[in-house]
Design an enzyme around this catalytic site. Sequence first.
Site, PDB file in Angstrom:
ATOM      1  N   ARG A 105       0.879  -1.184   0.000  1.00 53.95           N
ATOM      2  CA  ARG A 105       0.000   0.000   0.000  1.00 53.95           C
ATOM      3  C   ARG A 105       0.908   1.223   0.000  1.00 53.95           C
ATOM      4  O   ARG A 105       1.712   1.418   0.905  1.00 53.95           O
ATOM      5  CB  ARG A 105      -0.907   0.014   1.239  1.00 53.95           C
ATOM      6  CG  ARG A 105      -1.640   1.328   1.400  1.00 53.95           C
ATOM      7  CD  ARG A 105      -2.740   1.284   2.433  1.00 53.95           C
ATOM      8  NE  ARG A 105      -3.884   0.538   1.943  1.00 53.95           N
ATOM      9  CZ  ARG A 105      -5.097   0.587   2.497  1.00 53.95           C
ATOM     10  NH1 ARG A 105      -5.319   1.345   3.558  1.00 53.95           N
ATOM     11  NH2 ARG A 105      -6.084  -0.106   2.001  1.00 53.95           N
ATOM     12  N   HIS A 132      -7.378   0.470  -6.387  1.00 51.83           N
ATOM     13  CA  HIS A 132      -7.606  -0.352  -5.189  1.00 51.83           C
ATOM     14  C   HIS A 132      -8.269  -1.664  -5.648  1.00 51.83           C
ATOM     15  O   HIS A 132      -9.446  -1.916  -5.376  1.00 51.83           O
ATOM     16  CB  HIS A 132      -8.497   0.410  -4.195  1.00 51.83           C
ATOM     17  CG  HIS A 132      -8.431  -0.116  -2.797  1.00 51.83           C
ATOM     18  ND1 HIS A 132      -7.722  -1.252  -2.450  1.00 51.83           N
ATOM     19  CD2 HIS A 132      -9.003   0.327  -1.643  1.00 51.83           C
ATOM     20  CE1 HIS A 132      -7.854  -1.474  -1.153  1.00 51.83           C
ATOM     21  NE2 HIS A 132      -8.624  -0.533  -0.643  1.00 51.83           N
ATOM     22  N   GLN A 135     -10.160  -4.042  -3.160  1.00 52.98           N
ATOM     23  CA  GLN A 135     -11.489  -3.557  -2.785  1.00 52.98           C
ATOM     24  C   GLN A 135     -12.502  -3.920  -3.864  1.00 52.98           C
ATOM     25  O   GLN A 135     -13.623  -4.337  -3.576  1.00 52.98           O
ATOM     26  CB  GLN A 135     -11.431  -2.032  -2.609  1.00 52.98           C
ATOM     27  CG  GLN A 135     -12.691  -1.438  -2.018  1.00 52.98           C
ATOM     28  CD  GLN A 135     -12.810  -1.726  -0.527  1.00 52.98           C
ATOM     29  OE1 GLN A 135     -11.886  -1.539   0.222  1.00 52.98           O
ATOM     30  NE2 GLN A 135     -13.974  -2.187  -0.101  1.00 52.98           N
ATOM     31  N   ASP A 228     -17.693   6.589  -1.103  1.00 53.61           N
ATOM     32  CA  ASP A 228     -16.338   6.584  -0.539  1.00 53.61           C
ATOM     33  C   ASP A 228     -16.080   7.984   0.020  1.00 53.61           C
ATOM     34  O   ASP A 228     -16.807   8.935  -0.310  1.00 53.61           O
ATOM     35  CB  ASP A 228     -15.308   6.222  -1.628  1.00 53.61           C
ATOM     36  CG  ASP A 228     -13.918   5.961  -1.044  1.00 53.61           C
ATOM     37  OD1 ASP A 228     -13.787   5.868   0.192  1.00 53.61           O
ATOM     38  OD2 ASP A 228     -12.961   5.836  -1.833  1.00 53.61           O
ATOM     39  N   CYS A 268     -16.724   1.695   0.745  1.00 53.97           N
ATOM     40  CA  CYS A 268     -15.483   0.902   0.869  1.00 53.97           C
ATOM     41  C   CYS A 268     -14.918   0.963   2.279  1.00 53.97           C
ATOM     42  O   CYS A 268     -14.145   0.091   2.651  1.00 53.97           O
ATOM     43  CB  CYS A 268     -14.475   1.328  -0.184  1.00 53.97           C
ATOM     44  SG  CYS A 268     -13.441   2.683   0.303  1.00 53.97           S
ATOM     45  N   ARG A 297     -13.403  -8.707   2.006  1.00 55.19           N
ATOM     46  CA  ARG A 297     -11.980  -8.391   1.818  1.00 55.19           C
ATOM     47  C   ARG A 297     -11.130  -9.596   2.209  1.00 55.19           C
ATOM     48  O   ARG A 297     -10.162  -9.935   1.551  1.00 55.19           O
ATOM     49  CB  ARG A 297     -11.574  -7.173   2.659  1.00 55.19           C
ATOM     50  CG  ARG A 297     -12.265  -5.856   2.320  1.00 55.19           C
ATOM     51  CD  ARG A 297     -11.905  -5.355   0.941  1.00 55.19           C
ATOM     52  NE  ARG A 297     -10.482  -5.261   0.751  1.00 55.19           N
ATOM     53  CZ  ARG A 297      -9.716  -4.230   1.152  1.00 55.19           C
ATOM     54  NH1 ARG A 297     -10.280  -3.175   1.700  1.00 55.19           N
ATOM     55  NH2 ARG A 297      -8.412  -4.234   0.943  1.00 55.19           N
TER      56      ARG A 297
HETATM   57  N1   CP Z   1     -11.195  -0.014   2.509  1.00 50.72           N
HETATM   58  C1   CP Z   1      -9.929  -0.137   2.955  1.00 50.72           C
HETATM   59  O1   CP Z   1      -8.979  -0.350   2.194  1.00 50.72           O
HETATM   60  O2   CP Z   1      -9.831  -0.084   4.308  1.00 50.72           O
HETATM   61  P1   CP Z   1      -8.459   0.217   5.072  1.00 50.72           P
HETATM   62  O3   CP Z   1      -7.953   1.536   4.580  1.00 50.72           O
HETATM   63  O4   CP Z   1      -8.829   0.250   6.539  1.00 50.72           O
HETATM   64  O5   CP Z   1      -7.496  -0.889   4.781  1.00 50.72           O
END
Ligand code: CP
Length: 310
Positions: A105, A132, A135, A228, A268, A297
């Site tokens: 990330r 992403h 997601q 979001d 999300c 997830r």
């Molecule tokens: N939706 C998502 O990626 O959550 P986090 O940022 O908590 O990992």
Amino acid sequence: MDNFKHLLRLRDWDAERILGTIGVAIRLKNEVKNGIYSEQLKGKTIGLFFEKPSLRTVTTFQVGMHQLGGMPVTLEPKSIGLNKRESVKDIARCLSRWLNGLVVRCFKQTLVEQLAEHGNIPVINALTDDHHPCQALAFGQVMVEQFGEDLRGKTVAFIGDGNNVANSTMELCAKLGMNFTLACPKGFEQKKEDIELSLPDFKKSGGKYRLFNEPRDAVRDADILYSDVWVSMGQEGQKDSKQNHFLPFQISDELLSLAPKHCKVTHCLPANRGEEITDSVMDNLQINLCYEEAENRLHAQKAVLWELLF
Ligand code: CP
């Protein structure tokens, strides 16, 4: 570089692989209590390199790897000192000697691409400024669970910023023949090149891309509304200037009343209750599927690990 060995963006995968992965995720979700697949990744190790905060992604990759019999290792960005203490190339080459996969990330999409290029292990994009995909797979699983495997003609209305989640959701829709509608204030659309790169997939699958600057127009034929945050991670300085533009783009009972009766909602997460979505919609668990998506997830990422590492 063979992008099919990685999950850098959903656009790199074809519909067959996306649906296959969602199918595995659904099977894993049903079997989690029985522990049938608890040795699937025995002896395998993934590194988790997170430059941005996370609740869902980091927890689900750790738990998922454990449930499949493998081991996650946390890699601390500060300690590693990417491009300060050591070059991306050398880090990627070393990690490839110890790990079976790398979950990243970070801010720039180019970093996940460089790590994939210089190493020889699968790299999984756990969120960048542009994409992403994990997601989107969890969302795809929600859609299949709700509507069945043939999602052609279903309409997803994304109400908010043309951000990374919007991009990956659009790419999912383009691959699977769904219609993707973005409703956002003028000037907050997705980048033109991101849309253009998905148009051939929309054409092939029969899905459609639509853009509205008025949320009421976007929800009228929607099967699901997607929400979001208005300000993504790393853009906190833009909060005040963005907020006024986005106020009409809140998912509320009033906006939902303009959608078809069967229309669902998801987010999300994390959510800023009272901003992009009201408490009332968040807490209406008859229509809000965001916690189902959060659970997915775990299963969707296990399916990705299975696909890329097994
Ligand atoms: N939706 C998502 O990626 O959550 P986090 O940022 O908590 O990992």
